[in-house]
Design a protein around this motif. Structure first.
Motif, PDB file in Angstrom:
ATOM      1  N   VAL A  50       0.860  -1.189   0.000  1.00 56.21           N
ATOM      2  CA  VAL A  50       0.000   0.000   0.000  1.00 56.21           C
ATOM      3  C   VAL A  50       0.894   1.236   0.000  1.00 56.21           C
ATOM      4  CG1 VAL A  50      -1.651   1.331   1.376  1.00 56.21           C
ATOM      5  CG2 VAL A  50      -1.907  -1.150   1.185  1.00 56.21           C
ATOM      6  N   SER A  51       0.547   2.222  -0.797  1.00 54.85           N
ATOM      7  CA  SER A  51       1.260   3.500  -0.737  1.00 54.85           C
ATOM      8  C   SER A  51       0.234   4.596  -0.449  1.00 54.85           C
ATOM      9  CB  SER A  51       2.050   3.787  -2.014  1.00 54.85           C
ATOM     10  OG  SER A  51       1.193   3.904  -3.117  1.00 54.85           O
ATOM     11  N   ILE A  52       0.710   5.645   0.204  1.00 57.15           N
ATOM     12  CA  ILE A  52      -0.171   6.730   0.608  1.00 57.15           C
ATOM     13  C   ILE A  52       0.425   8.043   0.133  1.00 57.15           C
ATOM     14  CG2 ILE A  52      -1.299   7.879   2.545  1.00 57.15           C
ATOM     15  CD1 ILE A  52      -0.781   5.222   4.127  1.00 57.15           C
ATOM     16  N   ASP A  53      -0.373   8.771  -0.628  1.00 65.11           N
ATOM     17  CA  ASP A  53       0.009  10.108  -1.088  1.00 65.11           C
ATOM     18  C   ASP A  53      -0.585  11.095  -0.087  1.00 65.11           C
ATOM     19  OD1 ASP A  53       0.260  12.593  -2.297  1.00 65.11           O
ATOM     20  OD2 ASP A  53      -0.198  11.826  -4.298  1.00 65.11           O
ATOM     21  N   PHE A  54       0.289  11.691   0.720  1.00 57.15           N
ATOM     22  CA  PHE A  54      -0.137  12.612   1.764  1.00 57.15           C
ATOM     23  C   PHE A  54      -0.348  14.026   1.231  1.00 57.15           C
ATOM     24  CE2 PHE A  54       2.337   9.305   3.959  1.00 57.15           C
ATOM     25  CZ  PHE A  54       1.398   8.886   4.892  1.00 57.15           C
ATOM     26  N   GLY A  55      -0.015  14.267  -0.023  1.00 61.80           N
ATOM     27  CA  GLY A  55      -0.114  15.595  -0.610  1.00 61.80           C
ATOM     28  C   GLY A  55       1.206  16.329  -0.521  1.00 61.80           C
ATOM     29  N   GLY A  56       1.351  17.355  -1.314  1.00 61.61           N
ATOM     30  CA  GLY A  56       2.576  18.157  -1.294  1.00 61.61           C
ATOM     31  C   GLY A  56       3.817  17.400  -1.715  1.00 61.61           C
ATOM     32  N   GLY A  57       3.645  16.313  -2.471  1.00 62.21           N
ATOM     33  CA  GLY A  57       4.785  15.536  -2.944  1.00 62.21           C
ATOM     34  C   GLY A  57       5.292  14.492  -1.957  1.00 62.21           C
ATOM     35  N   LEU A  58       4.638  14.352  -0.807  1.00 61.11           N
ATOM     36  CA  LEU A  58       5.056  13.379   0.207  1.00 61.11           C
ATOM     37  C   LEU A  58       4.281  12.081   0.021  1.00 61.11           C
ATOM     38  CD1 LEU A  58       6.717  12.741   2.746  1.00 61.11           C
ATOM     39  CD2 LEU A  58       4.807  13.666   4.090  1.00 61.11           C
ATOM     40  N   ILE A  59       5.021  11.012  -0.304  1.00 61.97           N
ATOM     41  CA  ILE A  59       4.407   9.702  -0.529  1.00 61.97           C
ATOM     42  C   ILE A  59       5.117   8.689   0.351  1.00 61.97           C
ATOM     43  CG2 ILE A  59       4.005   7.868  -2.211  1.00 61.97           C
ATOM     44  CD1 ILE A  59       3.904  10.084  -4.362  1.00 61.97           C
ATOM     45  N   GLY A  60       4.322   7.857   1.019  1.00 61.21           N
ATOM     46  CA  GLY A  60       4.871   6.781   1.846  1.00 61.21           C
ATOM     47  C   GLY A  60       4.437   5.440   1.306  1.00 61.21           C
ATOM     48  N   LYS A  61       5.290   4.425   1.491  1.00 58.51           N
ATOM     49  CA  LYS A  61       4.966   3.079   1.030  1.00 58.51           C
ATOM     50  C   LYS A  61       5.129   2.117   2.194  1.00 58.51           C
ATOM     51  CE  LYS A  61       5.711  -0.311  -2.507  1.00 58.51           C
ATOM     52  NZ  LYS A  61       6.134  -0.551  -3.866  1.00 58.51           N
ATOM     53  N   VAL A  62       4.139   1.244   2.378  1.00 56.53           N
ATOM     54  CA  VAL A  62       4.197   0.236   3.440  1.00 56.53           C
ATOM     55  C   VAL A  62       5.022  -0.929   2.925  1.00 56.53           C
ATOM     56  CG1 VAL A  62       2.873  -1.261   4.955  1.00 56.53           C
ATOM     57  CG2 VAL A  62       1.922   0.955   4.244  1.00 56.53           C
ATOM     58  N   MET A  63       6.047  -1.282   3.686  1.00 54.50           N
ATOM     59  CA  MET A  63       6.958  -2.359   3.313  1.00 54.50           C
ATOM     60  C   MET A  63       6.809  -3.507   4.309  1.00 54.50           C
ATOM     61  SD  MET A  63       8.744  -0.792   0.814  1.00 54.50           S
ATOM     62  CE  MET A  63      10.267  -1.655   0.663  1.00 54.50           C
ATOM     63  N   ALA A  64       7.063  -4.723   3.863  1.00 58.17           N
ATOM     64  CA  ALA A  64       7.079  -5.870   4.772  1.00 58.17           C
ATOM     65  C   ALA A  64       8.311  -5.761   5.658  1.00 58.17           C
ATOM     66  CB  ALA A  64       7.105  -7.169   3.983  1.00 58.17           C
ATOM     67  N   ARG A  65       8.135  -6.075   6.917  1.00 59.63           N
ATOM     68  CA  ARG A  65       9.254  -6.027   7.853  1.00 59.63           C
ATOM     69  C   ARG A  65       9.968  -7.365   7.834  1.00 59.63           C
ATOM     70  NH1 ARG A  65       8.134  -5.421  14.143  1.00 59.63           N
ATOM     71  NH2 ARG A  65       7.677  -7.620  13.903  1.00 59.63           N
ATOM     72  N   ASP A  66      11.291  -7.317   7.711  1.00 63.72           N
ATOM     73  CA  ASP A  66      12.083  -8.540   7.805  1.00 63.72           C
ATOM     74  C   ASP A  66      12.109  -8.973   9.255  1.00 63.72           C
ATOM     75  OD1 ASP A  66      12.687  -8.565   5.111  1.00 63.72           O
ATOM     76  OD2 ASP A  66      14.479  -7.344   5.375  1.00 63.72           O
ATOM     77  N   ARG A  67      11.915 -10.255   9.479  1.00 64.76           N
ATOM     78  CA  ARG A  67      11.927 -10.774  10.844  1.00 64.76           C
ATOM     79  C   ARG A  67      13.352 -11.092  11.262  1.00 64.76           C
ATOM     80  NH1 ARG A  67       6.634 -14.642  10.538  1.00 64.76           N
ATOM     81  NH2 ARG A  67       5.174 -12.936  10.366  1.00 64.76           N
ATOM     82  N   ALA A  68      13.644 -10.800  12.517  1.00 72.07           N
ATOM     83  CA  ALA A  68      14.967 -11.091  13.070  1.00 72.07           C
ATOM     84  C   ALA A  68      15.088 -12.589  13.298  1.00 72.07           C
ATOM     85  CB  ALA A  68      15.159 -10.337  14.381  1.00 72.07           C
ATOM     86  N   PRO A  69      16.321 -13.137  13.251  1.00 65.60           N
ATOM     87  CA  PRO A  69      16.518 -14.571  13.539  1.00 65.60           C
ATOM     88  C   PRO A  69      15.915 -14.916  14.895  1.00 65.60           C
ATOM     89  CG  PRO A  69      18.537 -13.581  12.727  1.00 65.60           C
ATOM     90  CD  PRO A  69      17.547 -12.457  12.954  1.00 65.60           C
TER      91      PRO A  69
END
Length: 76
Positions: A50-69
């Motif tokens: 999922v990506s979110i355009d917050f306006g004003g050129g600011l865009i965030g993308k949800v990334m999968a988190r790598d799990r620690a050993p």
């Protein structure tokens, strides 16, 4: 600026969302290709892809988190 809150899903443990706590609407680009407007006090599910355009050129993308050993069974 952008104001947001991370909130738990009311009925699905482990599922998080982001609530628009500001006045300006956002546009969420969902995994199925649809766009959804997120108005003030509305939520969008934080799911990888999922990506979110917050306006004003600011865009965030949800990334999968790598799990620690050793945390293979931990919820992400």
């Amino acid at each position: 600026g952008v104001r947001a809150e991370i909130v738990p899903h009311p009925r699905r443990p482990g599922v998080l969302g982001m609530r628009n706590a500001g006045d300006a609407p956002w546009t969420a680009h969902l995994r199925d290709g649809r766009d959804q407007q997120i108005d003030k006090s509305q939520n969008v599910r934080l799911a990888p892809g999922v990506s979110i355009d917050f306006g004003g050129g600011l865009i965030g993308k949800v990334m999968a988190r790598d799990r620690a050993p050793g945390q293979e069974g931990a919820a992400s």
